[in-house]
Design an enzyme around this catalytic site. Structure first.
Site, PDB file in Angstrom:
ATOM      1  N   PRO A   1       0.823  -1.203   0.000  1.00 36.43           N
ATOM      2  CA  PRO A   1       0.000   0.000   0.000  1.00 36.43           C
ATOM      3  C   PRO A   1       0.861   1.259   0.000  1.00 36.43           C
ATOM      4  CG  PRO A   1      -0.824  -1.592   1.583  1.00 36.43           C
ATOM      5  CD  PRO A   1       0.489  -2.116   1.100  1.00 36.43           C
ATOM      6  N   GLU A   2       0.511   2.207  -0.871  1.00 38.66           N
ATOM      7  CA  GLU A   2       1.236   3.475  -0.907  1.00 38.66           C
ATOM      8  C   GLU A   2       0.495   4.493  -0.045  1.00 38.66           C
ATOM      9  OE1 GLU A   2       3.067   4.501  -4.611  1.00 38.66           O
ATOM     10  OE2 GLU A   2       3.006   2.442  -5.354  1.00 38.66           O
TER      11      GLU A   2
ATOM     12  N   LYS B   1       3.489   5.919   4.864  1.00 34.93           N
ATOM     13  CA  LYS B   1       2.987   4.551   4.976  1.00 34.93           C
ATOM     14  C   LYS B   1       2.780   4.115   6.429  1.00 34.93           C
ATOM     15  CE  LYS B   1       5.299   3.285   0.660  1.00 34.93           C
ATOM     16  NZ  LYS B   1       6.229   2.349  -0.009  1.00 34.93           N
TER      17      LYS B   1
ATOM     18  N   ASN C   1       6.222   1.931  -5.486  1.00 37.77           N
ATOM     19  CA  ASN C   1       6.698   1.575  -6.816  1.00 37.77           C
ATOM     20  C   ASN C   1       5.876   2.186  -7.946  1.00 37.77           C
ATOM     21  OD1 ASN C   1       8.964   0.219  -7.739  1.00 37.77           O
ATOM     22  ND2 ASN C   1       7.785  -1.563  -8.389  1.00 37.77           N
TER      23      ASN C   1
ATOM     24  N   ARG D   1      13.587  -3.506  -6.345  1.00 38.76           N
ATOM     25  CA  ARG D   1      12.219  -3.301  -6.822  1.00 38.76           C
ATOM     26  C   ARG D   1      12.218  -3.046  -8.325  1.00 38.76           C
ATOM     27  NH1 ARG D   1       8.675  -1.671  -2.898  1.00 38.76           N
ATOM     28  NH2 ARG D   1       7.083  -2.224  -4.444  1.00 38.76           N
TER      29      ARG D   1
END
Length: 319
Positions: A2-3, A52, A216, A309
Site C-alpha cells: 500500500p502506498e 505509509k 513503486n 524493486r
C-alpha cells in the site's frame, strides 16, 4: 505494498467510526495479546497517517503504530462508510468520490451500512454481514471493536503499542508528507534533501526518509510525468525539476485519496476515464507496461530492477 494514499484513507475510516469511542482490543491469533491488553477498554482519540505509517492514539498516551508492509490489510465491518475520504485528518480534507462499479473500487459511498470492506493496496467491498461482530477470518493480529464497527488487522510488517516519545522518534525519521506537513516547508525539505545527494532519483523517491508515501507505482509514474531519467543523481536535478516532482506528488496523492485509485493519466475523456478506473492497464503511463509502446513516443517501455524493486520507464522520453 500500500502506498501513501491507502494509509490516509484507512486513517480516515478510523476517524469516522472509531475516534471518540471506547474500543475493545483483542488478538484473535494471539501474537499481539500483550499489546491488545494495553489498549482494551480505552477510548480512541485520534487517527493519523504519515506516509505509509499509521498512528491510532488512545487515552492515557498510548498509540498503536501500524505499517502494513507488503501483505498487511485492514478489514472493516459493521456500520461503516464505504468511502471515508471526506474525513478530516491533519491538514487534509478531500471529498471522496467513486464512479460506478470498477475493478478494485468501492461499489457505493455515503451512509454507513452493515458491510465488510478490505482496505490495503486496493479496496474491495464484500457482501453485507448478517451478524455483528462477524467472526474473525484468518490470522487476525489485532481486532478493534466498538458497539457498531470492527476493524481486523492481518499481515502487517509493524504493529506495536508505543508512547509519545516513541511516536516522535518514528516521525523524525520520515520525510515530508504533502497531506500532513506545511506545503512550503515540505517542499523546501524535499528539494534540499534530494539536491544534496548523489543517489539516483529513482531510489531517493522510494526512501521514506526523503519523502513519505511514495511506492513503486507512484515512483515510476512521477518520473515519467516529469520526463526524468531514473538514474539521474539527485544533486544533478535542477531546483525546478525537484520542485516539479514535489508538486506533482502532492497532486497525485490528493487525487488518489479522492478516487481510491492511483490514477496517473490525466486529460482523459469520459470513456477513457471510466476505463482507467476499471482497469490498471488503462490507468498508468509506464507502470507494468514492459515491452509495450510508450503512450507518447511509441518506444518500448523498459523494466529493470533497482534497489530490489521493479522500475518501469521510457528510454526515449526520459533520456
Amino acid at each position: 505494498m500500500p502506498e501513501g494514499h491507502s494509509v490516509h484513507r484507512i486513517a480516515r475510516q478510523f476517524a469516522l467510526h472509531f475516534v471518540g469511542k471506547q474500543v475493545q482490543a483483542s488478538s484473535p491469533q494471539g501474537r499481539f495479546a500483550e499489546g491488545a491488553a494495553q489498549l482494551d477498554g480505552r477510548t480512541m482519540i485520534a487517527a493519523r497517517a504519515v506516509g505509509k505509517q499509521m498512528f491510532l492514539e488512545f487515552d492515557s498516551a498510548r498509540f498503536l503504530r501500524v505499517h502494513l508492509g507488503m501483505y498487511g490489510a485492514w478489514d472493516f465491518a459493521g456500520d461503516i462508510t464505504a468511502d471515508a475520504s471526506s474525513a478530516r485528518i491533519g491538514q487534509a480534507n478531500q471529498r471522496g468520490t467513486v464512479v460506478g462499479e470498477f475493478e478494485d473500487s468501492l461499489g457505493s459511498i455515503g451512509a454507513p451500512r452493515r458491510t465488510r470492506l478490505r482496505m490495503s493496496e486496493q479496496e474491495t467491498l464484500a457482501p453485507e454481514i448478517t451478524e455483528f461482530p462477524p467472526a474473525p477470518i484468518g490470522a487476525v493480529r489485532v481486532r478493534l471493536l466498538t458497539d457498531a464497527s470492527v476493524a481486523d488487522l492481518r499481515g502487517p510488517t509493524a504493529c506495536e503499542v508505543i508512547d509519545p516519545p516513541q511516536v516522535e522518534a518514528v516521525l523524525a525519521k520520515l520525510g515530508p508528507d504533502p497531506l500532513v506537513d506545511d506545503p512550503g516547508e515540505g517542499e523546501r525539505r524535499f528539494v534540499q534533501t534530494v539536491r544534496s545527494k548523489s543517489t539516483p532519483i529513482a531510489l531517493l523517491l522510494m526512501d521514506q526518509s526523503v519523502v513519505s508515501g511514495i511506492g513503486n507505482v507512484f515512483r515510476a509514474e512521477l518520473l515519467f510525468r516529469n520526463r526524468i531519467e531514473p538514474h539521474t543523481p539527485g544533486k544533478q536535478l535542477t531546483e525546478e525539476q525537484a520542485v516539479a516532482l514535489w508538486r506533482d506528488w502532492t497532486h497525485l496523492l490528493a487525487t488518489a485519496v479522492e478516487h481510491g485509485q492511483m490514477l496517473t493519466m490525466e486529460g482523459l475523456d469520459e470513456e477513457a476515464f471510466r476505463r482507467a478506473l476499471s482497469s490498471q492497464a488503462d490507468r498508468h503511463w509506464v507502470y507494468k507496461r514492459t515491452g509495450l509502446p510508450c503512450r507518447i513516443c511509441g518506444t518500448g517501455i523498459v523494466m529493470e530492477e533497482i534497489g530490489g524493486r521493479k522500475l518501469y520507464w521510457c528510454p526515449k522520453d526520459q533520456a
